[in-house]
Write a protein that holds these residues in place. Structure first.
Motif, PDB file in Angstrom:
ATOM      1  N   GLY A   1      70.604 -29.808  80.725  1.00 31.00           N
ATOM      2  CA  GLY A   1      69.654 -29.735  79.629  1.00 31.00           C
ATOM      3  C   GLY A   1      68.234 -30.070  80.183  1.00 31.00           C
ATOM      4  O   GLY A   1      67.119 -29.342  79.776  1.00 31.00           O
ATOM      5  N   THR A   2      67.986 -30.933  80.919  1.00 30.20           N
ATOM      6  CA  THR A   2      66.791 -31.171  81.348  1.00 30.20           C
ATOM      7  C   THR A   2      66.129 -30.314  82.325  1.00 30.20           C
ATOM      8  O   THR A   2      65.098 -29.673  82.072  1.00 30.20           O
ATOM      9  CB  THR A   2      66.827 -32.636  82.266  1.00 30.20           C
ATOM     10  OG1 THR A   2      67.205 -33.653  81.331  1.00 30.20           O
ATOM     11  CG2 THR A   2      65.316 -33.126  82.700  1.00 30.20           C
TER      12      THR A   2
ATOM     13  N   ALA B   1      63.879 -24.608  75.043  1.00 29.31           N
ATOM     14  CA  ALA B   1      65.093 -25.466  75.496  1.00 29.31           C
ATOM     15  C   ALA B   1      65.320 -26.837  75.220  1.00 29.31           C
ATOM     16  O   ALA B   1      66.403 -27.708  74.812  1.00 29.31           O
ATOM     17  CB  ALA B   1      65.710 -25.025  76.546  1.00 29.31           C
ATOM     18  N   CYS B   2      63.842 -27.288  75.222  1.00 31.73           N
ATOM     19  CA  CYS B   2      63.894 -28.784  75.163  1.00 31.73           C
ATOM     20  C   CYS B   2      64.248 -29.259  73.646  1.00 31.73           C
ATOM     21  O   CYS B   2      64.535 -30.402  73.364  1.00 31.73           O
ATOM     22  CB  CYS B   2      62.342 -29.396  75.296  1.00 31.73           C
ATOM     23  SG  CYS B   2      61.595 -28.771  76.637  1.00 31.73           S
ATOM     24  N   ASP B   3      64.384 -28.274  72.720  1.00 30.30           N
ATOM     25  CA  ASP B   3      64.955 -28.620  71.276  1.00 30.30           C
ATOM     26  C   ASP B   3      66.287 -28.356  70.943  1.00 30.30           C
ATOM     27  O   ASP B   3      66.710 -28.349  70.032  1.00 30.30           O
ATOM     28  CB  ASP B   3      64.038 -27.960  70.224  1.00 30.30           C
ATOM     29  CG  ASP B   3      62.519 -28.388  70.529  1.00 30.30           C
ATOM     30  OD1 ASP B   3      62.255 -29.594  70.674  1.00 30.30           O
ATOM     31  OD2 ASP B   3      61.677 -27.503  70.432  1.00 30.30           O
TER      32      ASP B   3
ATOM     33  N   THR C   1      69.513 -25.279  64.927  1.00 26.90           N
ATOM     34  CA  THR C   1      70.579 -24.606  64.272  1.00 26.90           C
ATOM     35  C   THR C   1      71.108 -23.534  65.123  1.00 26.90           C
ATOM     36  O   THR C   1      70.447 -23.203  66.162  1.00 26.90           O
ATOM     37  CB  THR C   1      70.025 -24.190  62.703  1.00 26.90           C
ATOM     38  OG1 THR C   1      69.118 -23.118  63.167  1.00 26.90           O
ATOM     39  CG2 THR C   1      69.536 -25.293  62.234  1.00 26.90           C
ATOM     40  N   TYR C   2      72.139 -23.036  64.733  1.00 27.56           N
ATOM     41  CA  TYR C   2      72.734 -21.821  65.561  1.00 27.56           C
ATOM     42  C   TYR C   2      71.679 -20.430  65.536  1.00 27.56           C
ATOM     43  O   TYR C   2      71.425 -20.115  66.461  1.00 27.56           O
ATOM     44  CB  TYR C   2      73.915 -20.933  64.593  1.00 27.56           C
ATOM     45  CG  TYR C   2      74.537 -20.026  65.219  1.00 27.56           C
ATOM     46  CD1 TYR C   2      75.212 -19.811  66.509  1.00 27.56           C
ATOM     47  CD2 TYR C   2      73.843 -18.828  64.661  1.00 27.56           C
ATOM     48  CE1 TYR C   2      75.647 -18.737  67.059  1.00 27.56           C
ATOM     49  CE2 TYR C   2      74.724 -17.530  65.285  1.00 27.56           C
ATOM     50  CZ  TYR C   2      75.415 -17.586  66.565  1.00 27.56           C
ATOM     51  OH  TYR C   2      75.950 -16.520  67.213  1.00 27.56           O
ATOM     52  N   ASP C   3      70.892 -20.423  64.313  1.00 26.64           N
ATOM     53  CA  ASP C   3      69.919 -19.480  64.295  1.00 26.64           C
ATOM     54  C   ASP C   3      68.784 -19.767  65.107  1.00 26.64           C
ATOM     55  O   ASP C   3      68.122 -18.700  66.121  1.00 26.64           O
ATOM     56  CB  ASP C   3      69.495 -19.152  63.011  1.00 26.64           C
ATOM     57  CG  ASP C   3      70.358 -18.325  62.037  1.00 26.64           C
ATOM     58  OD1 ASP C   3      71.466 -17.744  62.694  1.00 26.64           O
ATOM     59  OD2 ASP C   3      70.242 -18.307  60.770  1.00 26.64           O
ATOM     60  N   GLU C   4      68.245 -20.858  65.214  1.00 28.79           N
ATOM     61  CA  GLU C   4      67.141 -21.454  66.102  1.00 28.79           C
ATOM     62  C   GLU C   4      67.620 -21.060  67.417  1.00 28.79           C
ATOM     63  O   GLU C   4      66.697 -20.871  68.246  1.00 28.79           O
ATOM     64  CB  GLU C   4      66.685 -22.781  65.923  1.00 28.79           C
ATOM     65  CG  GLU C   4      66.134 -22.923  64.338  1.00 28.79           C
ATOM     66  CD  GLU C   4      66.113 -24.424  64.067  1.00 28.79           C
ATOM     67  OE1 GLU C   4      65.606 -24.612  62.930  1.00 28.79           O
ATOM     68  OE2 GLU C   4      66.724 -25.170  64.702  1.00 28.79           O
ATOM     69  N   PHE C   5      68.777 -21.835  67.823  1.00 29.61           N
ATOM     70  CA  PHE C   5      69.258 -21.545  69.125  1.00 29.61           C
ATOM     71  C   PHE C   5      69.252 -20.097  69.895  1.00 29.61           C
ATOM     72  O   PHE C   5      68.688 -19.892  70.720  1.00 29.61           O
ATOM     73  CB  PHE C   5      70.877 -22.080  69.490  1.00 29.61           C
ATOM     74  CG  PHE C   5      71.305 -22.026  70.926  1.00 29.61           C
ATOM     75  CD1 PHE C   5      71.028 -22.993  71.596  1.00 29.61           C
ATOM     76  CD2 PHE C   5      72.014 -21.048  71.245  1.00 29.61           C
ATOM     77  CE1 PHE C   5      71.515 -22.809  73.122  1.00 29.61           C
ATOM     78  CE2 PHE C   5      72.608 -21.373  72.252  1.00 29.61           C
ATOM     79  CZ  PHE C   5      72.259 -22.092  73.493  1.00 29.61           C
ATOM     80  N   VAL C   6      69.728 -19.173  69.129  1.00 33.01           N
ATOM     81  CA  VAL C   6      70.017 -17.786  69.284  1.00 33.01           C
ATOM     82  C   VAL C   6      68.517 -17.295  69.576  1.00 33.01           C
ATOM     83  O   VAL C   6      68.269 -16.590  70.306  1.00 33.01           O
ATOM     84  CB  VAL C   6      70.846 -17.025  68.422  1.00 33.01           C
ATOM     85  CG1 VAL C   6      70.627 -15.520  68.653  1.00 33.01           C
ATOM     86  CG2 VAL C   6      72.132 -17.396  68.405  1.00 33.01           C
ATOM     87  N   ALA C   7      67.736 -17.512  68.667  1.00 33.56           N
ATOM     88  CA  ALA C   7      66.357 -17.235  68.793  1.00 33.56           C
ATOM     89  C   ALA C   7      65.643 -17.424  69.987  1.00 33.56           C
ATOM     90  O   ALA C   7      64.761 -16.694  70.620  1.00 33.56           O
ATOM     91  CB  ALA C   7      65.551 -17.497  67.458  1.00 33.56           C
ATOM     92  N   SER C   8      65.916 -18.666  70.504  1.00 32.30           N
ATOM     93  CA  SER C   8      65.255 -19.168  71.678  1.00 32.30           C
ATOM     94  C   SER C   8      65.676 -18.565  72.876  1.00 32.30           C
ATOM     95  O   SER C   8      64.987 -18.629  73.929  1.00 32.30           O
ATOM     96  CB  SER C   8      65.636 -20.674  71.658  1.00 32.30           C
ATOM     97  OG  SER C   8      66.695 -21.189  72.105  1.00 32.30           O
ATOM     98  N   LEU C   9      66.753 -18.003  72.853  1.00 32.51           N
ATOM     99  CA  LEU C   9      67.313 -17.335  73.827  1.00 32.51           C
ATOM    100  C   LEU C   9      66.730 -16.157  74.479  1.00 32.51           C
ATOM    101  O   LEU C   9      66.497 -15.713  75.390  1.00 32.51           O
ATOM    102  CB  LEU C   9      68.990 -16.908  73.881  1.00 32.51           C
ATOM    103  CG  LEU C   9      69.883 -18.180  73.579  1.00 32.51           C
ATOM    104  CD1 LEU C   9      71.300 -17.482  73.229  1.00 32.51           C
ATOM    105  CD2 LEU C   9      70.242 -18.569  75.005  1.00 32.51           C
ATOM    106  N   ASP C  10      65.846 -15.642  73.375  1.00 34.30           N
ATOM    107  CA  ASP C  10      65.546 -14.263  73.473  1.00 34.30           C
ATOM    108  C   ASP C  10      64.357 -14.395  74.513  1.00 34.30           C
ATOM    109  O   ASP C  10      63.946 -13.348  75.271  1.00 34.30           O
ATOM    110  CB  ASP C  10      64.896 -13.518  72.226  1.00 34.30           C
ATOM    111  CG  ASP C  10      65.854 -13.054  71.484  1.00 34.30           C
ATOM    112  OD1 ASP C  10      67.054 -12.499  72.047  1.00 34.30           O
ATOM    113  OD2 ASP C  10      65.893 -13.004  70.203  1.00 34.30           O
ATOM    114  N   GLY C  11      63.572 -15.551  74.797  1.00 31.42           N
ATOM    115  CA  GLY C  11      62.659 -15.737  75.436  1.00 31.42           C
ATOM    116  C   GLY C  11      62.915 -15.786  77.083  1.00 31.42           C
ATOM    117  O   GLY C  11      62.080 -15.939  77.884  1.00 31.42           O
TER     118      GLY C  11
END
Lengths: 349, 290
Positions: free
Chosen positions: B111-112, B121-123, B128-138
């Motif tokens: 994680g670090t 990824a720090c968050d 939430t699932y949606d936030e996680f998936v959205a952050s993968l796009d970057g």
């Protein structure tokens, strides 16, 4: 002497021929429970114990994950003898014994405590009713309350109006109840619900928290409404004719072991359901609750709907009255207290 | 409903990653250490006595801890530590408490590392699932190796904590993670991601909305991509797909192929020896299951 011996032999032979023959019996049981769940592990462990204690005379084989088809197909297979039983929910076998619908009437119970009070008095009768309908069973495992899960907040009756709600295939009671609440019921197979939530075909589903986690529906909802909407039970039922091929002594062993397994499920399930509810909140899903007045309003609507279902023969009037009588008895015992608003989370503890 | 996926990932959380771990170390330390790491990697992966590795690897966990202590913000070192801890915790730590401790550290390191290379990824811990998936796009191909390490460490962590329902809730995130990894992995794609996807997609039967046919494609890709040298892919194909669908013929064929295969394949010997142990157990329990 020789004549005497012949007579003895003949009598012995006659005795052997007249004894009931109980060959080794294999019972094939279907369930939708996925492999690698604790349920399946416990069921398989029970089957192994039965096999050992009956010296291999009774073998139970489980077919998990719904591989034997939906409920209708499983019942069909039981009828033709390719399966001998299944692990069912109440709705599935209500066609064989209508009073299985009783515990699952919407908002009939306020809390797990109320359910426990009623079940202590009615379970044995329902079990016997199921036996009389031709299905040996080993008691009921409570599955907790199905609660509302949605993408918009729901904390009063008005929030439900016109919303598209999932109703399982063949669940006429839920269908009628959702209509009574001015919802638009959408009948879909379980397999399509996740996509339904994703595409907007569905706005609301009702399921116990543990079910939502296993089915991964928690990824598509934002709110849970902690309303004790429908109490769920599960049980194993084996066709009586198949079960009676087992010797009485071995039947007793099967009953002893499977009764214990289902008692364990009955104890563990509410705890798992409570843990699952907490996990949903950990995942960022918000909890909504009905205020007391709103709760009483929705309960009144559903009480009328439930009565109408009884008039249509969805359950027997006698058993319904008896159950409602126990509920009233429980509530009157609690009457000294001012009832707090219904809270499934507390009820499940 | 506990332990939905407890034993399933043990063998596949295999040792494929060790080479990455140790060659990862190699890039950070001296050239002398480079040679040591390469040789060590080869020695472990080609070892045919799992017990020897079980007894010997902890020294290298401590060594990696010392590297992390010296460079706490270095994603490469953190990823190396995460991978070795995850591997050891998932595969060799029989004691549940040890598995929990080791994989918790693995996930913390991973994680670090992710946080260092991709700020959203720090968050992830609270996403939430949606936030996680959205952050993968970057995430871009240059981050793929770290993403894989985070997914790998997370799987090890979730297996070690399978009696905790929070683990169950996180599985869809890990599935989304590996899906994205397969999109950005490019030529350096770690083949074991195919097996992980196969396993994740066979957790749920079709009657409950699962998609085992997609899982089957992943298992077959894993087998083809390693020319059948990685026997653990076949074992997981049998355990995940064939058992789920009660396809005994396929189940027995795959496992008999594993038993008949030569486990001594460069880079796969240790995991193949363990795969054959699993295959023997699954075959022996076949009559009971089917």
């Amino acid at each position: 002497m020789e004549l005497a011996m012949k007579k003895i032999l003949l009598v012995a032979l006659a005795l052997i021929v007249s004894l009931p023959v109980h060959a080794a019996v294999t019972l094939k049981i279907a369930t939708v429970s996925p492999e690698n769940t604790q349920w399946m592990r416990d069921l398989r462990a029970s089957a192994a114990e039965i096999k050992t204690r009956t010296d291999g005379r009774v073998v139970i084989k489980f077919y998990g994950g719904g591989v034997m088809g939906n409920d209708t197909k499983v019942l069909g297979r039981i009828r033709i003898g390719s399966l001998q039983g299944g692990a069912f929910t109440a709705t599935t076998l209500a066609s064989q014994y209508t009073d299985l619908n009783l515990y699952g009437l919407p908002l009939i119970f306020d809390s797990e405590e109320e359910v426990a009070y009623v079940r202590e008095r009615l379970d044995a009768k329902l079990q016997q009713g199921l036996e009389d309908a031709g299905f040996v069973n080993f008691g009921f495992a409570g599955g907790g309350f199905a609660i509302l899960m949605s993408n918009t907040p729901v904390d009063e009756l008005a929030d439900l109006k016109g919303k598209k709600v999932w109703v399982p295939e063949g669940d006429s009671i839920s269908y009628a109840s959702m209509e009574a609440l001015s919802l638009s019921p959408v009948t879909l197979p379980l397999t399509d619900v996740l996509t339904g939530l994703q595409t907007g075909l569905l706005d609301i589903v009702a399921i116990p928290p543990i079910g939502a986690l296993v089915l991964q529906w928690h990824t598509k909802i934002k709110y849970i409404t902690e309303l004790p909407l429908v109490y769920t039970i599960a049980f194993m039922a084996i066709e009586k004719r198949a079960f009676e091929k087992i010797s009485p002594a071995d039947q007793a062993i099967v009953r002893e072991i499977m009764d214990a397994t289902y008692r364990k499920f009955d104890v563990v399930n509410p705890k798992d359901n409570q843990a699952a509810r907490d996990v949903l909140l950990n995942q960022g899903i918000k909890s909504m609750k009905f205020e007391r007045d709103n709760y009483l309003a929705i309960r009144a609507v559903l009480a009328e709907s439930n009565k109408a279902l009884g008039a249509k023969g969805k359950f027997s009037a006698d058993m319904y009255d008896e159950m409602v009588g126990y509920i009233a008895e429980f509530r009157s015992k609690q009457a000294a207290d001012i009832s707090p608003p219904p809270d499934v989370s507390a009820a499940n503890k | 409903m506990k332990s939905v996926f407890s034993k399933r990932f043990r063998s596949a959380l295999g040792l494929v990653m060790l080479s990455v771990v140790l060659s990862g170390c190699a890039s950070m330390i001296s050239s002398a250490a480079t040679n040591l790491s390469k040789n060590l990697s080869s020695a472990i992966l080609n070892q045919d006595d799992p017990e020897l590795v079980r007894a010997g690897a902890p020294s290298y966990l401590l060594l990696l801890d010392s590297f992390v202590a010296g460079s706490p913000d270095d994603p490469a070192i953190l990823a190396a530590g995460a991978t070795l801890y995850a591997t050891y915790g998932a595969v060799f730590a029989d004691d549940g408490l040890r598995a929990s401790r080791l994989t918790t550290r693995a996930r913390r390191y991973a994680g670090t590392a992710m946080c260092e290379v991709h700020a959203p990824a720090c968050d992830w811990a609270d996403a939430t699932y949606d936030e996680f998936v959205a952050s993968l796009d970057g995430l871009r191909p240059r981050n793929a190796e770290y993403l894989y390490t985070y997914g790998f460490a997370s799987l090890a962590f979730l297996v070690a904590h399978s009696s905790d329902m929070n683990s169950l809730a996180e599985l869809p995130k890990i599935e989304a993670l590996f899906n994205h990894y397969l999109d950005i992995g490019g030529d350096e794609l770690n083949i074991s991601a195919y097996t992980f996807m196969g396993q994740l997609l066979t957790l749920m039967p079709p009657a409950l909305g699962g998609k085992p046919e997609i899982a089957r494609e992943f298992f077959e890709k894993a087998i083809v991509a390693t020319d059948g040298k990685d026997l653990s892919a076949k074992v997981e194909y049998a355990r995940g797909y064939a058992r789920l669908l009660y396809e005994r013929e396929l189940h027995d064929r795959l496992l008999n192929e594993v038993m008949a295969a030569d486990p001594y394949q460069d880079g796969y010997t240790l995991s193949n020896i363990m795969a054959q142990e699993d295959a023997a157990e699954l075959l022996a329990a076949g009559d009971e299951y089917f």
